[in-house]
Design a protein around this motif. Structure first.
Motif, PDB file in Angstrom:
ATOM      1  N   GLN A   1       0.832  -1.200   0.000  1.00 19.77           N
ATOM      2  CA  GLN A   1       0.000   0.000   0.000  1.00 19.77           C
ATOM      3  C   GLN A   1       0.868   1.252   0.000  1.00 19.77           C
ATOM      4  OE1 GLN A   1      -3.405  -0.716   0.018  1.00 19.77           O
ATOM      5  NE2 GLN A   1      -3.662   1.384  -0.678  1.00 19.77           N
TER       6      GLN A   1
ATOM      7  N   THR B   1       0.756   5.717  -0.946  1.00 20.58           N
ATOM      8  CA  THR B   1      -0.186   6.835  -1.043  1.00 20.58           C
ATOM      9  C   THR B   1       0.282   7.921  -1.987  1.00 20.58           C
ATOM     10  OG1 THR B   1       0.858   7.880   0.885  1.00 20.58           O
ATOM     11  CG2 THR B   1      -1.053   6.453   1.298  1.00 20.58           C
TER      12      THR B   1
ATOM     13  N   ALA C   1      -6.100   5.823  -6.733  1.00 22.90           N
ATOM     14  CA  ALA C   1      -6.077   5.470  -5.313  1.00 22.90           C
ATOM     15  C   ALA C   1      -6.766   4.146  -5.017  1.00 22.90           C
ATOM     16  CB  ALA C   1      -6.730   6.582  -4.488  1.00 22.90           C
TER      17      ALA C   1
END
Length: 317
Positions: free
Chosen positions: A213, A215, A226
């Motif tokens: 993950q 960002t 996203a």
């Protein structure tokens, strides 16, 4: 016989209490540190591949063991007083743990030490309820495990799905082909070097497929998605038998080529495109039959962090 049952229930009560305290400690540590306590690297990898927050699992687990504890306490060491809810709850928990353990073995290909500890508590609790509960537990665990293993989890991954749903960011180049897909991790120093080098090379059309993950990515003119799924990217590498990153998959009208390792990828990305060479020969084709870089060691294991220091700020986070 009655005395044995009494001791078994007392031990079960103690284990349920210990498991509750363990999970409560994990919840407190997570709230204080902002991240769960991880005895090994497998915990971090499994955490990044799940859609549900670890806090949710821990809160549900805490209430589960509390229900088991108070039911066992109400039984006062007598099997006849034990609520019928307890055996059913323990079998349900065993089925859930079978799915989670199968996911770690077949998909993540690593185990979370904390998760295995909780599994151990559930297994022991089932065993302490007697031989019949033990047989039922074996059947439930086996059925859940076999059902999960029978699913063709890589079928969607083998097609175009990961190249769409697994793309976190895209940056268009001067030409449509070759089209690159970079598989990387936020904790891999070699991956950071490859991405940093792209700041000075805007020719290539490239998509970024992280296996964990992330960002943000420190590159101009990138479009962020996203809602990407990092599990698809890692599953694709596993299906191809690739256990190190970074990996560059290049698509041309003639086919695909795969390069692994920092040096091989940087060498490929520094090559001019076919349009820029204006038909000149000498530049290697991206669809050549060999797979360069597969013997390189300038990469990180897919199943572990690679956090050697890299000069400058990190381009991925």
């Amino acid at each position: 016989m009655l005395n044995k049952k009494s001791k078994a229930l007392q031990l079960s009560q103690f284990i349920a209490l210990v498991a509750s305290l363990l999970i409560a400690g994990q919840i407190g540590y997570t709230l204080y540190q902002g991240t769960p306590f991880c005895p090994n690297d497998g915990c971090k990898i499994v955490e990044k591949l799940t859609r549900v927050s670890p806090m949710v699992f821990n809160v549900v687990g805490f209430f589960f063991f509390q229900v088991i504890y108070w039911c066992l306490r109400a039984a006062r060491g007598e099997m006849r007083r034990l609520p019928s809810l307890v055996p059913a709850l323990l079998l349900t928990a065993l089925a859930v743990e079978a799915v989670l353990t199968s996911f770690q073995y077949l998909i993540a290909q690593t185990f979370c030490a904390y998760c295995l500890t909780i599994l151990g508590c559930i297994v022991v609790l089932n065993c302490l309820l007697g031989f019949r509960q033990l047989i039922h537990g074996v059947l439930v665990f086996a059925a859940a495990t076999l059902s999960f293993a029978s699913l063709d989890l890589y079928q969607a991954v083998a097609g175009k799905q990961p190249f769409k749903e697994g793309v976190f960011a895209s940056r268009p180049g001067v030409t449509t082909y070759p089209e690159h897909f970079l598989f990387y991790a936020s904790t891999c120093a070699h991956c950071e070097k490859v991405i940093a080098a792209l700041k000075n090379n805007a020719r290539a059309t490239i998509h970024f497929n992280p296996i964990d993950q992330v960002t943000a990515i420190d590159l101009p003119k990138t479009t962020i998605n996203a809602g990407y799924n990092p599990a698809l990217n890692k599953a694709l590498l596993n299906a191809l038998g690739i256990d190190t990153i970074p990996v560059l998959m290049t698509r041309t009208p003639e086919g695909w080529a795969i390069r692994r390792g920092e040096a091989a990828i940087l060498a490929q990305l520094s090559l001019p495109t076919r349009a820029e060479t204006s038909g000149q020969s000498g530049a290697p084709s991206a669809s050549q039959p060999v797979i360069p870089g597969l013997e390189g060691s300038d990469g990180c294991r897919v199943s572990a962090d690679c956090t050697s220091p890299v000069p400058g700020s990190s381009p991925v986070r």
